[in-house]
Design a protein around this motif. Structure first.
Motif, mmCIF file in Angstrom:
data_model
loop_
_atom_site.group_PDB
_atom_site.id
_atom_site.type_symbol
_atom_site.label_atom_id
_atom_site.label_comp_id
_atom_site.label_asym_id
_atom_site.label_seq_id
_atom_site.Cartn_x
_atom_site.Cartn_y
_atom_site.Cartn_z
ATOM 1 N N UNK A 293 0.788 -1.167 0.082
ATOM 2 C CA UNK A 293 0.207 0.105 0.095
ATOM 3 C C UNK A 293 0.831 1.466 -0.012
ATOM 4 N N UNK A 297 1.282 3.117 -4.418
ATOM 5 C CA UNK A 297 0.616 4.331 -4.679
ATOM 6 C C UNK A 297 -1.101 4.009 -4.927
ATOM 7 N N UNK A 298 -1.628 2.976 -4.428
ATOM 8 C CA UNK A 298 -2.986 2.581 -4.961
ATOM 9 C C UNK A 298 -3.836 3.441 -3.769
ATOM 10 N N UNK A 299 -3.205 3.749 -2.725
ATOM 11 C CA UNK A 299 -4.231 4.729 -1.795
ATOM 12 C C UNK A 299 -3.289 6.010 -1.493
ATOM 13 N N UNK A 300 -4.229 6.951 -1.279
ATOM 14 C CA UNK A 300 -3.451 8.256 -0.837
ATOM 15 C C UNK A 300 -3.323 8.285 0.764
ATOM 16 N N UNK A 309 3.776 2.296 -11.344
ATOM 17 C CA UNK A 309 3.150 1.282 -11.497
ATOM 18 C C UNK A 309 3.891 0.143 -11.676
ATOM 19 N N UNK A 371 -9.498 -1.127 3.034
ATOM 20 C CA UNK A 371 -9.583 -1.378 1.303
ATOM 21 C C UNK A 371 -10.998 -1.026 0.823
ATOM 22 N N UNK A 374 -11.082 1.086 -2.336
ATOM 23 C CA UNK A 374 -10.390 0.445 -3.481
ATOM 24 C C UNK A 374 -11.447 -0.411 -4.092
ATOM 25 N N UNK A 375 -12.241 -1.166 -3.435
ATOM 26 C CA UNK A 375 -13.301 -2.210 -3.950
ATOM 27 C C UNK A 375 -14.303 -1.292 -4.310
ATOM 28 N N UNK A 377 -14.138 1.505 -5.763
ATOM 29 C CA UNK A 377 -13.700 2.218 -7.042
ATOM 30 C C UNK A 377 -13.523 0.962 -8.128
ATOM 31 N N UNK A 378 -13.257 -0.268 -7.738
ATOM 32 C CA UNK A 378 -13.254 -1.239 -8.889
ATOM 33 C C UNK A 378 -14.325 -1.806 -9.254
ATOM 34 N N UNK A 383 -15.927 7.490 -6.199
ATOM 35 C CA UNK A 383 -14.823 7.467 -5.066
ATOM 36 C C UNK A 383 -15.264 7.856 -3.709
#
Lengths: 646, 169
Positions: A293, A297-300, A309, A371, A374-375, A377-378, A383
């Motif tokens: 994490x 860079x997947x979370x701020x 990436x 998480x 993230x879920x 958003x996916x 957001x």
């Protein structure tokens, strides 16, 4: 020359790590003693090489070698020398090298203590650690080498270390935190070794316990330091933010706590075996997830390193190999394990099972909250962010419930406890805690939440002392000799539990009894906050080694008497063009006075935050007690016996 | 049955890996604005240049940018020359001087050039709140129907301009 030496020795160490990951395992399957015995020297050589790499990077920093990209980005000739050293782990590449160094430190510790393990277990444990090392060393070498040169046009000066990190707390916080994170790899290696060898008896739990306790202690200290740093450095007086990266360190702590307790049950009673193995894997997985994490860079988060990436994909691959592989191994091999011992519903096993369930629920609560964005958003739902209200509402009641049971566990006996042995102390404790807490809450005018929390705190204190007293007063020897006979393990537990209480009291009081105000003040003005008079004396302009500073002076009075002079600062770091707030603190056992300079409103006036924080030190004091408890438990004598020759 | 359950952690982890994989490379800082697809919120503000009251009906009838800035904002210093360049190439920009002082803003525009069609004084920051800005500089793209189509946080520069320009068509 040193950067090349460092790079070269890291490449060499990768080869040693590869051998370590393969040879002992081959030796195990072929029954070749010689190959098994390579594990120890391979581990030590690999670790030495990584140390050489780390020292090379330190030299590059200390000699201001700005032809090295990483040094140029994170250091500056004007940076004070101790920050030049801590800048080594100030950003992604260096901190990853540091992570590998600590991993090698743990590996070497296991290698040096290998004689306490049976001849066919130790090398397998080291081999599993070798696999982990291969993963991190190749991540380091293939995506994030700190030794990349910028030649021939090396800059004359560097871009300076992030000002947020130019602080004592940040010199010590990452090393300690990493010690904890990485330490769980040892418990993980024990668990995977047990799965590989099928040797899932109670003894693996005994070997894993001191290592788990030690890394738990480091993680506790690391989190405590992080919280303390955030409190005085971020300038708004909070001590925990439920930030994704804080959660990333908190989740392994929670599940590591569960692991500590379930290891105890597995060792003593031979039950929960497959659960304990799973928990060991789970705890290390959460450490790795934390690393992912922060670095992908997947979370701020305020803690994130620059997102890249490629690195994200690489570390995810690492996660899939290590975690996916071990979980698959678990699914295949754990079916063979079956506990043959039964236990009663009133036995200590049952209380510790409850402890494990609650801690796992807490871990999953935090995991879900972290998480969930993230879920969301996916799944294309948009957001969102999950903040403190969710965590406070869901986490706190479960944590309080856990503490209620925490006090009962130690009182119970293995297998079965007679009702009277629990009932008498519990009735006493309920009476004492409810009346004391009610009295306090009534006198100080707090609400229901404070009442419940303080009652729980008292309840744990009363039952802990009851337990200790009943242990030392049993028998005829007299209290002091009996007290000295109790194992370190027991005192470690007692200390850690009381540390929890101290932290709880700190959290409750700082929440309900603090006063915060945001004021507009000019030099000469006065303001009263929570019975303290604060006088804004003046602001001076000063020059630091790599920053310009506006330094305020405040004098605090209580009932006309001067209690403290505070110097909050606003620093402007010239190289990075960044402004930092340095809050001023007057620390006390029961209260902190906290002043921080905000924005300048006009020629004279400043926005000023003045806080009086009640019992805030207790939060970290409790953390220190928990850490001491963990270390004490890790140092228990009975872990130091050598393994019987096989 | 028990054997089946032992696979549960592995399956759960596999699903999580997929989720994480999808997320890699996305910009976690990107926050879409709630205003997108809606018209510019109602406002009445004073124009910096002539002290006249300006409201929604005075907004341009062609695609334009609303740019929030302030003399107190360091990134706006960096952004300003690029805005001047954009204005020269014909981009219509409405400036909002956010939480700032009139005298300072006038000095700034005299010294650095004025890229704005006109500048609205949002001294109290109410318009900024209505637009949901989190800081300055921040820029919105509005189409010829007066609908907000894009929001950009942070400075505009040569790297990110092509994206913004795409929305301006």
């Amino acid at each position: 020359m040193f950067p090349e030496l460092g790079q070269f020795s890291l490449i060499l160490s990768l080869f040693f790590a590869l051998s370590l990951a393969v040879l002992p395992l081959v030796g195990y399957w072929k029954g070749n003693r010689l190959l098994l015995e390579t594990a120890r020297p391979l581990t030590l050589i690999m670790s030495m090489l990584v140390l050489v790499g780390f020292i090379s990077l330190c030299i590059a920093f200390l000699s201001d070698d700005f032809s090295v990209l990483y040094v140029a980005q994170n250091s500056n000739t004007q940076l004070p020398i101790w920050y030049k050293v801590s800048a080594v782990w100030g950003s992604h590449e260096g901190s990853l090298l540091f992570w590998v160094l600590i991993l090698c430190g743990w590996c070497s510790a296991v290698a040096l203590k290998i004689r306490t393990l049976p001849a066919d277990v130790g090398p397998i444990v080291l081999a599993v650690l070798g696999i982990v090392c291969v993963g991190f060393l190749s991540f380091l070498l293939f995506t994030s080498s700190p030794f990349v040169r910028i030649l021939p046009d090396a800059p004359l000066d560097g871009g300076d270390l992030n000002p947020l990190l130019q602080d004592f707390g940040l010199i010590v916080h990452p090393p300690v935190l990493y010690m904890g994170y990485v330490g769980f790899s040892v418990a993980f290696a024990f668990a995977v070794a047990a799965l590989i060898t099928g040797n899932l008896n109670a003894s693996w739990a005994r070997w894993a316990r001191p290592w788990t306790a030690a890394s738990w202690a480091f993680l506790t200290l690391g989190i405590t330091l992080g919280s303390w740093w955030a409190y005085y450095e971020l300038g708004w007086g909070g001590w925990w933010f439920w930030d994704p990266v804080e959660n990333a360190s908190f989740m392994p702590w929670l599940s590591g706590t569960a692991l500590l307790h379930s290891l105890a049950v597995t060792e003593k009673r031979g039950v929960f075996k497959s659960w304990t193995v799973l928990l060991a894997i789970f705890t290390f997985s959460l450490s790795l997830l934390g690393a992912f994490l922060v670095r992908s860079g997947v979370l701020t988060s305020v803690h994130s390193f620059a997102a890249d990436p490629t690195r994200g994909v690489f570390i995810l691959g690492l996660l899939i190999v290590l975690i996916g592989g071990s979980l698959l191994l678990y699914a295949i091999r754990a079916a063979q394990v079956r506990s043959t011992v039964s236990f009663g519903l009133s036995g200590r096993e049952a209380w510790l099972l409850l402890n494990n369930i609650l801690l796992t629920v807490l871990t999953l609560t935090v995991l879900l909250g972290t998480l969930y964005p993230l879920l969301f958003d996916v799944l294309g739902l948009g957001k969102i962010s999950v903040g403190a209200p969710y965590f406070n509402a869901v986490f706190s009641p479960i944590a309080l419930l856990l503490m209620v049971f925490m006090a009962v566990g130690p009182l119970s006996r293995w297998h079965q406890t007679s009702a009277n042995a629990l009932l008498v102390p519990c009735v006493i404790a309920v009476l004492v805690s409810v009346s004391v807490s009610a009295g306090l809450v009534y006198l100080l005018g707090f609400g229901v939440t404070a009442f419940i929390s303080l009652a729980v705190a008292m309840w744990v204190v009363v039952l802990s002392f009851y337990d200790w007293f009943s242990k030392v007063s049993a028998g005829t020897k007299g209290i002091i000799p009996r007290a000295r006979q109790l194992p370190r393990n027991y005192y470690g537990m007692l200390l850690a539990h009381l540390g929890m209480v101290v932290t709880l009291v700190g959290i409750v009081l700082v929440t309900v009894n603090s006063e915060e105000s945001m004021l507009r003040l000019s030099p000469g003005d006065q303001a009263t906050v929570a019975g303290y008079e604060f006088r804004f004396d003046r602001v001076e302009q000063l020059k630091g080694p790599n920053y310009l500073s506006s330094k305020g002076q405040f004098t605090a009075y209580k009932e006309g008497k001067q209690v403290a002079v505070l110097y909050p600062e606003k620093r402007f770091f010239t190289t990075r063009q960044q402004v930092m707030t340095e809050a001023a603190l007057d620390a006390g056992f029961t209260r902190d006075l906290y002043v921080s300079l905000g924005e300048r409103v006009d020629e004279q006036a400043w926005g000023v935050r003045v806080y009086v924080k009640s019992f805030v030190r207790w939060i970290w004091l409790g953390g220190l007690l928990m850490m001491a408890g963990g270390l004490l438990a890790a140092l228990d004598k009975r872990y130091r016996k050598r393994a019987r020759a096989i | 049955m028990r054997k089946f359950f032992l696979f549960f952690p592995f399956v759960a982890f596999s699903i999580l890996s997929v989720v994480l994989y999808v997320q890699i490379g996305k910009d976690a800082n990107y926050m879409p604005s709630a205003l997108i697809g809606q018209t510019v919120p109602e406002f009445t503000l004073v124009s910096l240049t002539d002290d006249e009251l300006v409201s929604n009906k005075d907004l341009p009838n062609q695609p334009y940018l609303i740019n929030f800035w302030g003399t107190w904002c360091a990134a706006c210093h960096v952004e300003h020359p690029y805005l001047v360049q954009l204005a020269r190439s014909g981009v219509v920009i409405v400036g909002v001087d956010y939480k700032d002082k009139k005298s300072l803003a006038e000095q700034w525009l005299n010294k650095k050039g004025d890229p704005y069609r006109y500048v609205l004084m949002d001294e109290l920051g109410h318009f900024g709140v209505d637009m949901g800005i989190t800081g300055a500089p921040e820029t919105f793209v509005v189409d010829s129907q007066g609908v907000v189509v894009y929001r950009h946080q942070g400075e505009i520069n040569a790297q990110n301009w092509p994206v913004i320009e795409g929305y301006l068509q």
